[in-house]
Design a protein around this motif. Structure first.
Motif, PDB file in Angstrom:
ATOM      1  N   GLN A  93       0.725  -1.250  -0.011  1.00 10.51           N
ATOM      2  CA  GLN A  93       0.121   0.099   0.137  1.00 10.51           C
ATOM      3  C   GLN A  93       0.859   1.306  -0.101  1.00 10.51           C
ATOM      4  O   GLN A  93       0.457   2.239  -0.544  1.00 10.51           O
ATOM      5  CB  GLN A  93      -0.785  -0.170   1.266  1.00 10.51           C
ATOM      6  CG  GLN A  93      -1.929  -0.792   1.279  1.00 10.51           C
ATOM      7  CD  GLN A  93      -2.731  -1.312   2.536  1.00 10.51           C
ATOM      8  OE1 GLN A  93      -2.457  -0.683   3.520  1.00 10.51           O
ATOM      9  NE2 GLN A  93      -3.876  -1.815   2.540  1.00 10.51           N
ATOM     10  N   PHE A  94       1.881   1.370   0.605  1.00 11.59           N
ATOM     11  CA  PHE A  94       2.905   2.282   0.742  1.00 11.59           C
ATOM     12  C   PHE A  94       3.421   2.746  -0.477  1.00 11.59           C
ATOM     13  O   PHE A  94       3.424   3.727  -1.034  1.00 11.59           O
ATOM     14  CB  PHE A  94       3.866   1.987   1.823  1.00 11.59           C
ATOM     15  CG  PHE A  94       5.291   3.061   1.814  1.00 11.59           C
ATOM     16  CD1 PHE A  94       5.141   4.239   2.368  1.00 11.59           C
ATOM     17  CD2 PHE A  94       6.306   2.504   1.040  1.00 11.59           C
ATOM     18  CE1 PHE A  94       6.174   5.225   2.336  1.00 11.59           C
ATOM     19  CE2 PHE A  94       7.481   3.618   0.744  1.00 11.59           C
ATOM     20  CZ  PHE A  94       7.191   4.947   1.494  1.00 11.59           C
ATOM     21  N   TYR A  95       3.986   1.561  -1.213  1.00 10.31           N
ATOM     22  CA  TYR A  95       4.510   1.817  -2.658  1.00 10.31           C
ATOM     23  C   TYR A  95       3.503   2.300  -3.540  1.00 10.31           C
ATOM     24  O   TYR A  95       3.742   3.150  -4.451  1.00 10.31           O
ATOM     25  CB  TYR A  95       5.044   0.332  -3.161  1.00 10.31           C
ATOM     26  CG  TYR A  95       6.292   0.181  -2.216  1.00 10.31           C
ATOM     27  CD1 TYR A  95       7.423   0.600  -2.286  1.00 10.31           C
ATOM     28  CD2 TYR A  95       6.419  -1.085  -1.718  1.00 10.31           C
ATOM     29  CE1 TYR A  95       8.434   0.409  -1.318  1.00 10.31           C
ATOM     30  CE2 TYR A  95       7.415  -1.716  -1.062  1.00 10.31           C
ATOM     31  CZ  TYR A  95       8.580  -0.913  -0.918  1.00 10.31           C
ATOM     32  OH  TYR A  95       9.652  -1.346  -0.206  1.00 10.31           O
ATOM     33  N   ALA A  96       2.219   1.969  -3.540  1.00 12.20           N
ATOM     34  CA  ALA A  96       1.151   2.103  -4.428  1.00 12.20           C
ATOM     35  C   ALA A  96       1.086   3.899  -4.139  1.00 12.20           C
ATOM     36  O   ALA A  96       0.762   4.614  -5.182  1.00 12.20           O
ATOM     37  CB  ALA A  96      -0.167   1.433  -4.391  1.00 12.20           C
ATOM     38  N   ARG A  97       0.862   4.203  -2.949  1.00 13.02           N
ATOM     39  CA  ARG A  97       0.917   5.711  -2.210  1.00 13.02           C
ATOM     40  C   ARG A  97       1.890   6.343  -3.037  1.00 13.02           C
ATOM     41  O   ARG A  97       1.737   7.723  -3.528  1.00 13.02           O
ATOM     42  CB  ARG A  97       0.787   5.812  -0.909  1.00 13.02           C
ATOM     43  CG  ARG A  97      -0.857   5.390  -0.525  1.00 13.02           C
ATOM     44  CD  ARG A  97      -0.820   6.133   0.826  1.00 13.02           C
ATOM     45  NE  ARG A  97       0.505   5.686   1.810  1.00 13.02           N
ATOM     46  CZ  ARG A  97       0.475   4.728   2.581  1.00 13.02           C
ATOM     47  NH1 ARG A  97      -0.563   3.723   2.560  1.00 13.02           N
ATOM     48  NH2 ARG A  97       1.384   4.387   3.402  1.00 13.02           N
ATOM     49  N   GLU A  98       3.190   6.095  -3.258  1.00 16.06           N
ATOM     50  CA  GLU A  98       4.303   6.689  -3.724  1.00 16.06           C
ATOM     51  C   GLU A  98       4.360   6.416  -5.310  1.00 16.06           C
ATOM     52  O   GLU A  98       5.631   7.015  -5.884  1.00 16.06           O
ATOM     53  CB  GLU A  98       5.606   5.937  -3.030  1.00 16.06           C
ATOM     54  CG  GLU A  98       5.633   6.390  -1.523  1.00 16.06           C
ATOM     55  CD  GLU A  98       5.890   7.908  -1.218  1.00 16.06           C
ATOM     56  OE1 GLU A  98       6.484   8.623  -1.712  1.00 16.06           O
ATOM     57  OE2 GLU A  98       4.971   8.150  -0.295  1.00 16.06           O
ATOM     58  N   GLY A  99       3.442   6.135  -5.866  1.00 20.64           N
ATOM     59  CA  GLY A  99       3.426   5.874  -7.192  1.00 20.64           C
ATOM     60  C   GLY A  99       3.961   4.708  -8.058  1.00 20.64           C
ATOM     61  O   GLY A  99       4.074   4.643  -9.195  1.00 20.64           O
TER      62      GLY A  99
END
Length: 143
Positions: A122-128
């Motif tokens: 989820q963190f990586y997705a938020r970071e693009g």
């Protein structure tokens, strides 16, 4: 918070953070691996710290490409200490790593993260970061 390149003195903290990721037992070889990564020209091991406390780390590799104009950077290990997550440390550390990769001529960055690490994904997705096709792995250790 300060972001800097890892040093030999960080081995205990890095070993503890690796244990948080599920990689216990690194104490016997962490000093050797750390020395290897610190001196390798295509490796970058970053540490986020507050005062003398290590809050997290990111290990990144710069990979030249034969068929493409730009190189790419790969994050192999990235961990923020349990009590420091969701405070912006990870975001600052990954943005710092991305800036360094751009300066090195990389036009993209990748990270492999197991599907079981829900919050990390989820963190990586938020970071693009976007999902890409899977890759294949072969174990080369003798049976």
């Amino acid at each position: 918070m300060n972001i800097r390149q890892a040093q030999a003195k960080d081995s205990f903290a890095l070993s503890a953070l690796l244990a948080e990721l599920g990689y216990g037992g690194t104490e016997s070889f962490i000093d050797q691996r750390l020395a290897q990564l610190i001196t390798h020209p295509n490796e970058m091991l970053l540490v986020a710290e507050h005062g003398t406390q290590v809050l997290g780390f990111l290990s990144m590799h710069f990979i030249p490409q034969l068929a493409l104009a730009g190189d790419f950077a790969r994050i192999s290990y990235f961990c923020i200490a349990e009590g420091e997550r969701s405070k912006g440390v990870g975001q600052q550390l990954i943005q710092h790593a991305e800036a360094m990769a751009s300066q090195r001529g990389c036009d993209r960055m990748e990270v492999h993260c197991h599907v079981s690490r829900l919050k990390a994904n989820q963190f990586y997705a938020r970071e693009g970061y976007e999902e890409s096709p899977s890759y294949h792995v072969k174990d080369l250790r003798p049976n």
